[in-house]
Design an enzyme around this catalytic site. Structure first.
Site, PDB file in Angstrom:
ATOM      1  N   THR A 210       0.822  -1.221   0.000  1.00 51.31           N
ATOM      2  CA  THR A 210       0.000   0.000   0.000  1.00 51.31           C
ATOM      3  C   THR A 210       0.851   1.265   0.000  1.00 51.31           C
ATOM      4  OG1 THR A 210      -0.111  -0.148   2.404  1.00 51.31           O
ATOM      5  CG2 THR A 210      -1.993  -1.046   1.174  1.00 51.31           C
ATOM      6  N   THR A 213      -0.583   4.901  -1.569  1.00 54.47           N
ATOM      7  CA  THR A 213      -2.041   4.922  -1.796  1.00 54.47           C
ATOM      8  C   THR A 213      -2.596   6.350  -1.696  1.00 54.47           C
ATOM      9  OG1 THR A 213      -2.331   4.362   0.537  1.00 54.47           O
ATOM     10  CG2 THR A 213      -2.605   2.565  -1.041  1.00 54.47           C
TER      11      THR A 213
END
Ligand SMILES: Nc1ncnc2c1ncn2[C@@H]1O[C@H](COP(=O)(O)OP(=O)(O)OP(=O)(O)O)[C@@H](O)[C@H]1O
Ligand SMILES: Cc1ncc(CO)c(N)n1
Length: 270
Positions: A210, A213
């Site tokens: 992630t 993000t």
């Protein structure tokens, strides 16, 4: 005949690893068919394992890059990411005003996923005083919203209250992202427009990949605003973009890998 070309400018730091910062922004602009331009505020030596070095640029270098873009190409929308210190924040705010850029997305980047500071503590008040009042959209995550408001955010009501406070500072549309808040296996982003709350919900994906993000999401909002979309439409598209980018992980690097910036396009092509 050449189709209308929409242009977006990102004012942010470089992530050598390519998953966040300027690199994430330019990739996202390109994927959404918006011409991307950049003004670097800092160079970071960074990979999926963490941040190994931060090298800020001079205020003059930041100002000159923005000046070069503003006096020639222009921008339909502008995004800010890592700004690092109060002097850079003030300079960016001055230039945004000078060029009359209204479609401004401020992503108040403070710390990288591994905990490395990307904004000096003393710069938080400059962000609140000089830049956030110019923002059409601001996109803090929950820890950033806590720092900006001085509140502890535990419940949805807390998040709503924090959004109201940020609106009072002068942010027209406040988005408090829910990546850090695990509610019923969903990632829910809250939008406050000064009158009502809207919610943008996606299935929470179990993954360690992630990195970037937040940058990618805010860049997608900026690209859509550059095309003249409404803030609600822009956030809807950005949410779909980041969902596809997280779902279709690339699995590169030994730590928190980047998201897949071309996944959204592939979804529509297949
Ligand atoms: N595991 C996940 N599954 C689905 N969506 C997610 C997940 N993590 C984050 N998101 C979504 O990604 C976007 C960015 O949210 P997040 O809160 O992670 O930003 P951030 O903390 O600023 O990111 P960064 O680490 O780049 O600073 C939001 O739309 C959020 O809902
Ligand atoms: C340069 C840069 N900007 C933003 C972030 C936040 O994801 C990061 N890790 N690196």
């Amino acid at each position: 005949m050449v189709n209308q070309v929409y242009k977006a400018l990102t004012i942010a730091g470089s992530d050598s690893g390519g998953g966040a910062g300027i690199q994430a922004d330019l990739k996202t602009f390109q994927e959404l068919r918006v011409f991307g331009m950049s003004a670097l505020t800092a160079v970071t030596a960074q990979n999926t394992l963490g941040v190994q070095g931060v090298y800020p640029l001079s205020v003059e270098a930041v100002e000159q890059q923005i000046e070069s873009i503003g006096t020639d190409l222009g921008a339909d929308a502008v995004k800010t990411g890592m700004l690092f210190n109060a002097d850079i924040i003030q300079a960016v705010a001055k230039k945004v005003k000078q060029f009359g850029w209204r479609r401004l997305v401020v992503d108040p980047v403070m710390i990288a996923k591994g905990g490395a500071p990307l904004l000096q503590e003393a710069a938080v008040s400059a962000l609140k005083t000089h830049l956030l009042p110019l923002a059409m959209v601001a996109t803090p995550n929950i820890p950033e919203a806590e720092v900006l408001t001085g509140m502890k955010i535990r419940t949805l009501e807390d998040r709503q209250e924090a959004a109201k406070q940020l609106h009072k500072i002068g942010v027209t549309y406040v988005v408090i992202k829910g990546g850090h808040d695990d509610v019923e296996n969903a990632a829910v982003d809250l939008l406050y427009d000064g009158r009502e709350f809207s919610y943008f919900k996606g299935a929470r994906i179990e993954t360690r990949h992630t990195h970037g993000t937040g940058c990618t999401f805010a860049a997608a909002v900026t690209a859509e605003l550059a095309k003249g979309r409404s803030v609600h439409e822009a956030i809807k598209t950005a949410k779909a973009f980041i969902q596809a980018a997280i779902e279709n992980e690339l699995g590169i690097g030994n730590g928190h890998g980047p998201t897949n910036h071309w996944a959204y396009r592939q979804k529509w092509m297949s």
